[in-house]
Enzyme design. Sequence first.
Site, PDB file in Angstrom:
ATOM      1  N   ASP A 199      -1.269  -1.118  -5.162  1.00 34.72           N
ATOM      2  CA  ASP A 199      -1.167  -2.465  -4.629  1.00 34.72           C
ATOM      3  C   ASP A 199       0.041  -3.133  -5.299  1.00 34.72           C
ATOM      4  O   ASP A 199       0.650  -2.572  -6.226  1.00 34.72           O
ATOM      5  CB  ASP A 199      -2.463  -3.257  -4.847  1.00 34.72           C
ATOM      6  CG  ASP A 199      -2.592  -4.378  -3.815  1.00 34.72           C
ATOM      7  OD1 ASP A 199      -1.558  -4.788  -3.238  1.00 34.72           O
ATOM      8  OD2 ASP A 199      -3.715  -4.852  -3.577  1.00 34.72           O
TER       9      ASP A 199
HETATM   10  C1  BGC Z   1      -2.724  -7.158  -1.378  1.00 35.08           C
HETATM   11  C2  BGC Z   1      -2.728  -5.980  -0.441  1.00 35.08           C
HETATM   12  C3  BGC Z   1      -1.496  -5.988   0.427  1.00 35.08           C
HETATM   13  C4  BGC Z   1      -0.290  -6.028  -0.465  1.00 35.08           C
HETATM   14  C5  BGC Z   1       1.014  -5.989   0.299  1.00 35.08           C
HETATM   15  C6  BGC Z   1      -1.404  -7.313  -2.106  1.00 35.08           C
HETATM   16  O1  BGC Z   1      -1.329  -8.493  -2.827  1.00 35.08           O
HETATM   17  O2  BGC Z   1      -3.772  -7.023  -2.301  1.00 35.08           O
HETATM   18  O3  BGC Z   1      -3.897  -6.004   0.339  1.00 35.08           O
HETATM   19  O4  BGC Z   1      -1.500  -4.860   1.243  1.00 35.08           O
HETATM   20  O5  BGC Z   1      -0.311  -7.209  -1.231  1.00 35.08           O
HETATM   21  O6  BGC Z   1       1.259  -7.151   0.970  1.00 35.08           O
END
Ligand code: BGC
Length: 787
Positions: A312
């Site tokens: 993430d």
């Molecule tokens: C979120 C994810 C997301 C990623 C990219 C993160 O902060 O937890 O779910 O896919 O950002 O945008």
Amino acid sequence: MKMRNVTTLVLVLLLSGSCTQMNPQKPTAIATETGKPQPETSTPTNTGKPQDAKMKKFIDDLMAKMTLEEKIGQLNLVSVGFTVTGPVVSENVDEKITKGLVGGVFNTFTPIAVRKLQEKAISQSRLKIPLLFGYDVIHGHRTIFPMPIGLAASWDLAAIERSARISADEASADGLNWVLSPMVDIARDARWGRISEGSGEDTYLTSQIAKAMVHGYQGADLAAYNTVMACVKHFALYGAAEAGRDYNTTDMSDRRMFDEYLPPYKAALDAGAASVMSSFNDINGVPATGNKWLMTDLLRKQWGFDGLVVTDYTAINELIPHGMGKNEYEVAKVALDAGIDMDMVGEVFLQHLNQLVKDGKVTEEQINVACRRILEGKYKLGLFEDPYRYANEQRAKETLLKKEYRDAARDIARRTLVLLKNQNQTLPLKKTGSIALVGPLVKSQIDQLGNWNGAGDYKQAISVEQGIRNVAPNVKITYAKGANIASDTLMLKRLNAHGGMLEIDPRSPQEMIREAVQVAKKAEVVVAVVGESQGMTGEASSRADITLPGHQLDLLKALKATGKPLVVVLMNGRPLALEWENDNADAMLETWFAGTEGGNAIADVLFGNYNPSGKITATFPVSVGQLPIYYSHKATGRPYAGQLLDKYKSRYLDVPNEPLYPFGFGLSYTSFSYTAPTLSSSTMKAGGNLTVSVQVKNTGNFDGEEVVQLYVQDLIGSVSRPVKELKHFKKIFLKKGETQTVTFTLSEEDLKFHDINMNYVAEPGDFKVYVGTNSRDVQAAPFTLVK
Ligand code: BGC
């Protein structure tokens, strides 16, 4: 890369000195559904299929030409675009692409923008390796569908798969080949804002939805021009954050993990999901992104997953404040050792892996494994054959937001709406007469889109007001805002700083309510559109108070006092505590955030063009104090069964144990009656089946759909078992007066769980099967499993 936020940087530096633990959790030997652990392989599994051999040869040849630096470059995922959910933003991307230091880009879409970056990789980098293009396509790309918690409430797997198929078609026409979805985190605490992004509290239902979404995104052939790679997230247990606070710790027994929280991820992988995203949270002491047991022992060896694992957003960097290493150099090793392949935005791999190899701390072979998995993803998508396959302007013009997709969005959205109350058949409304439309969400377009609304354009979204005008043009509408969505000015500022677009009415709450009451008094019926703005749920949007924010409840009370029939239309992304509303509204419709066509879908239901059939998939509590709350809980040794004066029972002194609305609850304009379930036999033999049948009759005045739900309870076990677990469901359509026999096949497989020795088995003994309209209102039949 650049730190976006100085405060965060300081915090990271301060915390980084505090802990040097480098060796996370040792593997636990746990038997799972898949049986024996897979053998350890140094390269991803070759299934022996001819195309695998071809792919292997292609990638062998390519990797033979790659420098270590170029291999590390493949492990780098950069963000180019506006969505920033962490402390770092990507910099000098063009230069890095031409040097072969980028494996993929996310947050960039449109054929033109994608082509521009892809061309850099193809014509200016030494080895011309195409880039992946990812995006958070969570519930639609341009045509936005209801929030996942709403989609789940449809209990309609075909509709959900169709929403994912359309999303994939639009995303792939718009330059993308990778969607960061499905989100399959089980959540049982409505304070957690991201409960809106998942399918609710139930393991079985979430697993079915996970499969449907993966099929919708990936189709039968990942290399087709209109399919995209799915990414299962957030691995793992992200939804069990303590106290419902985002990014917070999870700590959970192995049994609960394997029986309740892990199956949806596994189901998505079994359905073929080609990538996984590691989660932010700490799991039993080791953050997921640095957790070797999770990422290698479980995911790779036991489950046999051979796709790519991306972190993430900056999750490797965050291993420092988690206390997994002193600095980026150390945590780069922790993450690579754990089994992470791709670093989202943090560039920790890019900056440090080379040196770690030189220092003999990690091996080039480890980098080869990760690089190969990323190249395999690209190969399977057909990018080496045609890097521009997903960037086709003509197709974008013909596909995005096309009428067929908007019509589908309307139809799907109608299926997700849940009728929570309908006293005296207040709904459906007449298409004549006068309605007072009141509330801060009546005119909102952006809130219909919900959070994570992809590339959705709020100007394309249908508000409730517009929907009502479209569906019932002869109704006389009067309007008053009645209340701001929230009164906390700091919260409002914060929401607007993150794209909230909230217009704040400067009048006092009393003045706004006074005006609304005047409007209400002159109409035949009041429709109050209240709830949360889209930014009040989703990432980093936990709430400790889950009642209606601001003065909206005061508004409802004043409207009620007018004596006019009060229809409450809720827009929100989580279960809310709605005790007063349930006691006092004449009708209440939960509409979640219903997407581009939300207003039309809501009006279709309000005026009876569509008979509501949704059922909630996360329990609605009476009070926030009951959280976490879920139907599949265990029994206690001191159950409370209404013995008011008996002190030593498992209960609250101030609120009931029971929720306001149980899991699976939702009404219809018609009514259904159920017979008690009958079984083909009172015993099930090992490896055998039972047939469970009920007759369901439409006893009301409308044709309608019903979700027939089957639950099982294992009465005695080597470990205590939940009071009920959903095992099957069927959504059926019955014309008024019609009766249908609904039949389920229950097998030994449905009775399995992790026993006292963590073996996945069904234990012989007595069971109950329950069938009914929700998890509370069921009828039971006993049976015995004999071995
Ligand atoms: C979120 C994810 C997301 C990623 C990219 C993160 O902060 O937890 O779910 O896919 O950002 O945008």
